[in-house]
Design an enzyme around this catalytic site. Structure first.
Site, PDB file in Angstrom:
ATOM      1  N   GLY A   1       0.856  -1.187   0.000  1.00  0.00           N
ATOM      2  CA  GLY A   1       0.000   0.000   0.000  1.00  0.00           C
ATOM      3  C   GLY A   1       0.889   1.232   0.000  1.00  0.00           C
ATOM      4  O   GLY A   1       2.039   1.192  -0.445  1.00  0.00           O
ATOM      5  N   ARG A   2       0.368   2.313   0.538  1.00  0.00           N
ATOM      6  CA  ARG A   2       1.127   3.569   0.511  1.00  0.00           C
ATOM      7  C   ARG A   2       2.486   3.422   1.189  1.00  0.00           C
ATOM      8  O   ARG A   2       3.499   3.845   0.667  1.00  0.00           O
ATOM      9  CB  ARG A   2       0.358   4.662   1.255  1.00  0.00           C
ATOM     10  CG  ARG A   2      -0.888   5.119   0.579  1.00  0.00           C
ATOM     11  CD  ARG A   2      -1.493   6.264   1.392  1.00  0.00           C
ATOM     12  NE  ARG A   2      -2.821   6.551   0.933  1.00  0.00           N
ATOM     13  CZ  ARG A   2      -3.909   5.859   1.279  1.00  0.00           C
ATOM     14  NH1 ARG A   2      -3.815   4.851   2.111  1.00  0.00           N
ATOM     15  NH2 ARG A   2      -5.085   6.176   0.800  1.00  0.00           N
ATOM     16  N   ILE A   3       2.475   2.820   2.386  1.00  0.00           N
ATOM     17  CA  ILE A   3       3.724   2.755   3.158  1.00  0.00           C
ATOM     18  C   ILE A   3       4.703   1.782   2.498  1.00  0.00           C
ATOM     19  O   ILE A   3       5.889   2.092   2.338  1.00  0.00           O
ATOM     20  CB  ILE A   3       3.430   2.381   4.634  1.00  0.00           C
ATOM     21  CG1 ILE A   3       2.590   3.494   5.282  1.00  0.00           C
ATOM     22  CG2 ILE A   3       4.730   2.153   5.413  1.00  0.00           C
ATOM     23  CD1 ILE A   3       2.050   3.169   6.670  1.00  0.00           C
TER      24      ILE A   3
ATOM     25  N   ARG B   1      -2.261  -8.142  -1.626  1.00  0.00           N
ATOM     26  CA  ARG B   1      -3.537  -8.759  -2.037  1.00  0.00           C
ATOM     27  C   ARG B   1      -3.704  -8.668  -3.554  1.00  0.00           C
ATOM     28  O   ARG B   1      -4.134  -9.587  -4.206  1.00  0.00           O
ATOM     29  CB  ARG B   1      -4.696  -8.015  -1.375  1.00  0.00           C
ATOM     30  CG  ARG B   1      -5.123  -8.591  -0.061  1.00  0.00           C
ATOM     31  CD  ARG B   1      -6.325  -7.872   0.465  1.00  0.00           C
ATOM     32  NE  ARG B   1      -6.149  -6.410   0.411  1.00  0.00           N
ATOM     33  CZ  ARG B   1      -7.080  -5.533   0.729  1.00  0.00           C
ATOM     34  NH1 ARG B   1      -8.255  -5.943   1.099  1.00  0.00           N
ATOM     35  NH2 ARG B   1      -6.830  -4.239   0.686  1.00  0.00           N
TER      36      ARG B   1
ATOM     37  N   THR C   1       6.820  -2.612  11.250  1.00  0.00           N
ATOM     38  CA  THR C   1       6.349  -1.290  11.688  1.00  0.00           C
ATOM     39  C   THR C   1       4.834  -1.181  11.502  1.00  0.00           C
ATOM     40  O   THR C   1       4.298  -0.083  11.482  1.00  0.00           O
ATOM     41  CB  THR C   1       7.039  -0.157  10.885  1.00  0.00           C
ATOM     42  OG1 THR C   1       6.838  -0.411   9.479  1.00  0.00           O
ATOM     43  CG2 THR C   1       8.510  -0.065  11.179  1.00  0.00           C
TER      44      THR C   1
ATOM     45  N   ARG D   1       1.662  -3.731  12.707  1.00  0.00           N
ATOM     46  CA  ARG D   1       0.983  -4.055  13.954  1.00  0.00           C
ATOM     47  C   ARG D   1       1.586  -5.352  14.484  1.00  0.00           C
ATOM     48  O   ARG D   1       1.866  -6.278  13.706  1.00  0.00           O
ATOM     49  CB  ARG D   1      -0.517  -4.286  13.733  1.00  0.00           C
ATOM     50  CG  ARG D   1      -1.328  -3.028  13.519  1.00  0.00           C
ATOM     51  CD  ARG D   1      -1.441  -2.202  14.811  1.00  0.00           C
ATOM     52  NE  ARG D   1      -2.266  -1.023  14.622  1.00  0.00           N
ATOM     53  CZ  ARG D   1      -1.798   0.191  14.307  1.00  0.00           C
ATOM     54  NH1 ARG D   1      -0.512   0.410  14.160  1.00  0.00           N
ATOM     55  NH2 ARG D   1      -2.631   1.203  14.179  1.00  0.00           N
TER      56      ARG D   1
ATOM     57  N   GLU E   1       1.022  -3.905  23.566  1.00  0.00           N
ATOM     58  CA  GLU E   1       1.624  -2.592  23.869  1.00  0.00           C
ATOM     59  C   GLU E   1       0.930  -1.950  25.066  1.00  0.00           C
ATOM     60  O   GLU E   1      -0.288  -2.056  25.176  1.00  0.00           O
ATOM     61  CB  GLU E   1       1.496  -1.684  22.642  1.00  0.00           C
ATOM     62  CG  GLU E   1       2.289  -2.201  21.475  1.00  0.00           C
ATOM     63  CD  GLU E   1       2.186  -1.311  20.240  1.00  0.00           C
ATOM     64  OE1 GLU E   1       1.671  -0.181  20.336  1.00  0.00           O
ATOM     65  OE2 GLU E   1       2.619  -1.770  19.173  1.00  0.00           O
TER      66      GLU E   1
ATOM     67  N   HIS F   1       6.769   2.020  19.224  1.00  0.00           N
ATOM     68  CA  HIS F   1       5.690   2.409  18.299  1.00  0.00           C
ATOM     69  C   HIS F   1       5.785   3.896  17.947  1.00  0.00           C
ATOM     70  O   HIS F   1       4.888   4.686  18.257  1.00  0.00           O
ATOM     71  CB  HIS F   1       4.316   2.091  18.906  1.00  0.00           C
ATOM     72  CG  HIS F   1       3.230   2.029  17.868  1.00  0.00           C
ATOM     73  ND1 HIS F   1       2.125   1.226  17.971  1.00  0.00           N
ATOM     74  CD2 HIS F   1       3.073   2.689  16.689  1.00  0.00           C
ATOM     75  CE1 HIS F   1       1.339   1.386  16.911  1.00  0.00           C
ATOM     76  NE2 HIS F   1       1.898   2.275  16.121  1.00  0.00           N
TER      77      HIS F   1
HETATM   78  C1  DGY Z   1      -1.368   4.490  13.010  1.00  0.00           C
HETATM   79  O1  DGY Z   1      -1.691   5.594  12.566  1.00  0.00           O
HETATM   80  O2  DGY Z   1      -1.929   3.449  12.668  1.00  0.00           O
HETATM   81  C2  DGY Z   1      -0.274   4.446  14.024  1.00  0.00           C
HETATM   82  O3  DGY Z   1       0.272   3.172  14.084  1.00  0.00           O
HETATM   83  C3  DGY Z   1      -0.823   4.823  15.374  1.00  0.00           C
HETATM   84  O4  DGY Z   1      -2.052   4.232  15.562  1.00  0.00           O
END
Ligand code: DGY
Length: 331
Positions: free
Chosen positions: A163-165, A185, A244, A246, A275, A293
């Site tokens: 995706g974007r990240i 996906r 980075t 979840r 967390e 996080h």
């Molecule tokens: C997000 O924006 O999803 C960061 O991980 C904080 O919730």
């Protein structure tokens, strides 16, 4: 213009402290209740807060489950999440109660990709260990055999979730001379793959071929424990894993066992299952770099996230579809 059943000045509950500018603007525009103490609300406090609110602005530290949503309905109409990930919100329960959910995509992409890249560099080059050595006063000077790590240039990065990240990470990897393979996906259009220098592969190939794997997909029922003991067993013993996204996308226990046994070479983590609790076994593993996080934690990003929350609430007040309405999670 007021829209029937939409209060012009809705009661908005904000569960954590946001940037000063964002909080001031929210107080101007809405009947806003802030949490100046900036600690996660207890369940009882959260229930009391949502009982007569039109809009809730939660963060990842709030569990917005079906029970809470039932207590907040029928008055609550909008959950304007401060953050892009929405796995702490029961989207199904919200939909059943006709409560809209919005998030803040796009504005934290570059910051999260930077932090991912920082881990991709830190783990193979042992930045965490080097830093600890200096702080412990234990560095005895340069030597040819000192602090050897693995070169990243010329290596293969496997990105899970394009995706974007994920795409922003692939762009950065190009600059470091890293080859990118990815799984998503949906396969990206050929032009985008060419621009990113990224090749689509199935998960088996990604786990077997990557020198470094980066998890950049959202946590959904489909991705829960996507990286489990079987997948870790497919990785090479000199390969690294970075997360980075979840904590729940990884089976954390299986990861710890793979790190302890040397089945994989190391890991860089910014997210965890419980967390802020971090499994103590991770703390004792030298081949990990552990961050709290902080992927999206920039002043600029937080201000932009707040602007998005405000824009979503205003669109709803004006009777429009909020620009960042969540339908099926994020990518
Ligand atoms: C997000 O924006 O999803 C960061 O991980 C904080 O919730």
């Amino acid at each position: 213009m007021t829209v029937p059943d939409r209060p012009a000045r809705p009661k908005v509950i904000v569960t954590r402290e946001l940037t000063d500018g964002v909080m001031a603007r929210m107080e101007e525009l809405f009947d806003t209740r802030l949490n100046r103490e900036d600690r996660a609300l207890t369940r009882a406090e959260l229930e009391a807060a949502v009982a007569d609110a039109d809009v809730l602005v939660p963060t990842i530290t709030d569990r917005i489950d079906a029970d809470l949503i039932a207590k907040a309905a029928p008055r609550l109409k909008l959950i304007a999440n401060f953050g892009v990930g929405v796995d702490h919100i029961d989207l199904h329960a919200a939909r059943e109660r006709r409560i809209l959910v919005t998030n803040t995509p796009g504005v934290l992409t570059e910051d999260t990709a930077d932090m991912t890249m920082a881990l991709i560099l830190s783990v193979p080059r042992r930045l965490g260990e080097g830093e600890k050595l200096i702080r412990a006063g234990a560095w005895d000077g340069w030597k040819p055999s000192g602090m050897l790590g693995h070169r990243v240039n010329g290596k293969t990065l496997g990105i899970i979730g394009m995706g974007r990240i994920g795409r922003a990470v692939a762009r950065r990897a190009q600059g470091f001379g890293i080859r990118t393979i990815y799984h998503n996906r949906h396969r990206l259009p050929e032009g985008v793959e060419a621009e990113l220098g990224a090749r689509f592969v199935d998960l088996d190939a990604l786990f077997a071929q990557s020198d470094i794997i980066s998890i950049n997909c959202p946590h959904t029922p489909e991705t829960h424990h996507l990286v489990n003991a079987d997948r870790l067993a497919q990785m090479r013993s000199d390969a690294y894993l970075v997360n980075t996204s979840r904590g729940e996308v990884l089976d954390e226990d299986a990861l710890i066992k793979a790190l302890e046994s040397g089945q994989i070479a190391g890991a860089g983590l910014d997210v965890y299952v419980n967390e802020p609790h971090v499994d103590p076994r991770l703390l004792h593993l030298p081949n990990t770099v552990l961050l709290p996080h902080m992927g999206s934690a920039t002043y600029e990003g937080r201000a932009a996230m707040g602007e998005k929350v405000i824009a979503n609430i205003r669109a709803w007040v004006d009777g429009h579809r909020p620009p960042d309405q969540v339908l099926e999670g994020w990518d």
